[in-house]
Design an enzyme around this catalytic site. Structure first.
Site, short mmCIF file in Angstrom:
data_model
loop_
_atom_site.label_atom_id
_atom_site.label_comp_id
_atom_site.label_asym_id
_atom_site.label_seq_id
_atom_site.Cartn_x
_atom_site.Cartn_y
_atom_site.Cartn_z
N LYS A 1 0.84 -1.21 0.00
CA LYS A 1 0.00 0.00 0.00
C LYS A 1 0.87 1.25 0.00
O LYS A 1 0.58 2.22 -0.71
CB LYS A 1 -0.93 -0.02 1.22
CG LYS A 1 -1.83 1.21 1.35
CD LYS A 1 -2.90 1.00 2.40
CE LYS A 1 -2.35 0.98 3.81
NZ LYS A 1 -2.06 2.35 4.32
N SER A 2 1.93 1.23 0.79
CA SER A 2 2.80 2.40 0.88
C SER A 2 3.45 2.72 -0.46
O SER A 2 3.47 3.88 -0.91
CB SER A 2 3.89 2.17 1.93
OG SER A 2 3.34 2.04 3.21
N ARG B 1 2.22 5.96 -3.34
CA ARG B 1 3.21 6.90 -3.87
C ARG B 1 3.27 6.80 -5.38
O ARG B 1 3.31 7.82 -6.09
CB ARG B 1 4.58 6.60 -3.25
CG ARG B 1 4.71 7.02 -1.81
CD ARG B 1 5.90 6.35 -1.12
NE ARG B 1 6.17 6.89 0.20
CZ ARG B 1 5.44 6.61 1.28
NH1 ARG B 1 4.41 5.80 1.20
NH2 ARG B 1 5.75 7.16 2.45
N SER C 1 10.40 7.93 11.02
CA SER C 1 10.04 7.08 9.88
C SER C 1 10.87 7.40 8.64
O SER C 1 10.36 7.47 7.53
CB SER C 1 8.54 7.20 9.57
OG SER C 1 7.76 6.91 10.69
N ASP D 1 4.60 1.13 11.93
CA ASP D 1 3.49 0.24 11.55
C ASP D 1 3.71 -1.19 12.02
O ASP D 1 2.80 -2.02 11.95
CB ASP D 1 3.28 0.26 10.03
CG ASP D 1 2.53 1.51 9.58
OD1 ASP D 1 1.98 2.21 10.44
OD2 ASP D 1 2.51 1.78 8.36
N LYS E 1 -2.91 7.72 14.55
CA LYS E 1 -3.18 6.80 13.43
C LYS E 1 -4.69 6.58 13.30
O LYS E 1 -5.49 7.40 13.74
CB LYS E 1 -2.44 5.49 13.66
CG LYS E 1 -0.93 5.62 13.68
CD LYS E 1 -0.37 5.83 12.28
CE LYS E 1 1.14 5.75 12.26
NZ LYS E 1 1.70 5.84 10.89
N ARG F 1 -3.45 4.17 18.89
CA ARG F 1 -3.00 2.79 18.96
C ARG F 1 -2.39 2.43 20.31
O ARG F 1 -2.42 1.26 20.71
CB ARG F 1 -2.02 2.49 17.81
CG ARG F 1 -2.73 2.42 16.46
CD ARG F 1 -1.79 2.19 15.31
NE ARG F 1 -2.55 1.91 14.08
CZ ARG F 1 -2.02 1.83 12.87
NH1 ARG F 1 -0.72 2.00 12.70
NH2 ARG F 1 -2.79 1.56 11.82
#
Length: 427
Positions: free
Chosen positions: A24-25, A29, A190, A306, A333, A337
């Site tokens: 997905k990441s 993009r 990140s 994640d 998020k 979380r």
């Protein structure tokens, strides 16, 4: 599928092959790059994650179309783009729509309206964008006027926030008339996700320089190319968790490579501490469980937030009282979380104790319930992080199981293929 499901697993042996969806990441993009390239870039192996499907649909829609299912409005109203719960789409499209000719209102689910967007909007304001808040300052929905008239090529943004804000700016940088020099203030959270963005832009012909805390991308053209999307290492992490909780495991995850753009590929190193070996061959990776004591007590997850739920749940299940850092972004998020983990781990007697920026597991009162009800908080990663507990707990009931569609739609069917029993529960 009904809202809730019951997970059970006979035996604690795991053997088989899993074919994972595209990342997905990476895909999100790539889709923005494809749209900005005006036909020069094409994306290969598009993910079937719900967030990606939503983003792809929006980018393919004609903003002025009166019949669009995503863009609504008439000649006297600003078209509205509703991204639902897709956080990545919200951040990336906020920047993307500043370069488009139309004015749009970008909105989402109720939870999305609680997730901050102000840092990105302020950065775009510095560039000259006109963006207004429709309800609450700093939060969606936002009205974005296109045709950004750039007033500066140099802006600053904090590094200890969501990397998606930084990525959103980098993705549009080459299309800005003056290019972009981005100064990152403080430590970059990140970092692998920013590196992924720059690597994918490089594949599409966009050059950059990164010196110290400054990233510079000049105004330039995309080249004709195809961006292949790898299988999702975030999704792979749940199979590493399953292997770690099994008595014995030999699992093949097809399509994954040792040298990945995805920061979450670090799961191979992290899970080595739990006796999981990773052997790359035959077009994928073989996971094998080996009996060994857990060799690590401190996990810094700043570069891979994640993975936090996956790793914390595994440690809790094994009674390993580890300490975790780098969890600063978890509270903004899909849900908070940290609070969600504290609530659900508490159902098996485990405490996740917060002390400033350190989080410590206390397993002194841990027990194994016969039936564990897992609230998912509309968070796909809560559902998937807790599902492996069915190897240790006789019955695991997962609320709103459909939430996995956000990133890994085939998760439950893949579990069934690997020997888990899944029973829909009548509401």
């Amino acid at each position: 599928m009904s809202k809730n499901i019951l997970l059970t697993k006979k035996g604690r042996s795991m053997h088989g092959t899993v074919n994972l969806t595209g990342s997905k990441s990476e895909c999100n993009r790539a889709l923005i790059i494809e749209a900005l390239s005006e036909g020069k870039v094409t994306v290969q192996n598009v993910s079937d994650a719900a967030d990606t499907v939503t983003l792809a649909g929006i980018l393919k829609s004609k903003v002025k179309s009166q019949n669009s299912k995503i863009l609504t409005g008439d000649d006297h109203e600003t078209p509205e783009v509703n991204i639902g719960p897709a956080g990545t789409a919200m951040r990336f499209l906020t920047a993307y729509f500043t370069l488009q000719p139309e004015e749009v209102i970008l909105t989402g689910s109720q939870r999305m309206k609680q997730r901050p967007i102000g840092i990105l909007v302020n950065a775009l304001h510095q560039l000259g964008a006109i963006i207004d808040y429709e309800e609450n300052n700093g939060f969606p929905p936002i009205k974005i006027k296109g045709n950004l008239q750039q007033v500066t090529d140099t802006i600053s943004i904090k590094g200890d926030i969501s990397s998606q804000y930084i990525t959103a700016l980098l993705l549009i940088a080459a299309r800005l008339p003056l290019g972009l020099t981005l100064n990152i203030e403080g430590e970059l959270t990140s970092r692998p996700y920013v590196e992924m963005t720059l690597a994918m832009l490089e594949q599409a012909g966009i050059k950059h320089t990164w010196a110290g805390n400054t990233i510079t991308i000049a105004q330039q053209e995309f080249k004709e190319t195809t961006l292949p999307v790898e299988p999702d290492w975030s999704a792979a992490s749940y199979w590493y968790a399953i292997a770690a909780l099994a008595d014995e495991a030999e699992i093949f995850l097809s399509g994954l490579t040792q040298y990945s753009l995805q920061g979450d590929s670090v799961i191979t190193e992290i899970m080595a501490n739990f006796g999981i070996t990773s052997q790359f061959k035959d077009g994928g990776v073989y996971l094998k469980k080996e009996s060994k004591p857990i060799s690590r007590d401190l996990f810094d997850l700043k570069k891979c937030p994640d993975l936090a739920q996956t790793i914390i749940v595994v440690c809790a299940a094994l009674g390993h009282e580890a300490t975790f850092t780098g969890l600063e972004t978890l509270k903004i998020k899909e849900t908070d979380r940290i609070k969600a983990l504290q609530n659900e781990l508490g159902k098996m007697g485990v405490k996740l104790i917060e002390n400033d920026l350190m989080y410590k597991l206390d397993c002194s009162e841990k027990f194994t319930p016969q039936h564990l009800f897992v609230n998912t908080y509309d968070d796909h990663r809560m559902a998937m992080a807790f599902a492996p507990l069915a190897l240790l707990i006789p019955e695991v009931e997962v609320e709103e199981a459909i939430v996995v569609e956000k990133s890994y739609p085939a998760f439950w069917s893949d579990l069934e293929k690997m020997g888990f029993e899944i029973s829909p529960l009548t509401p």
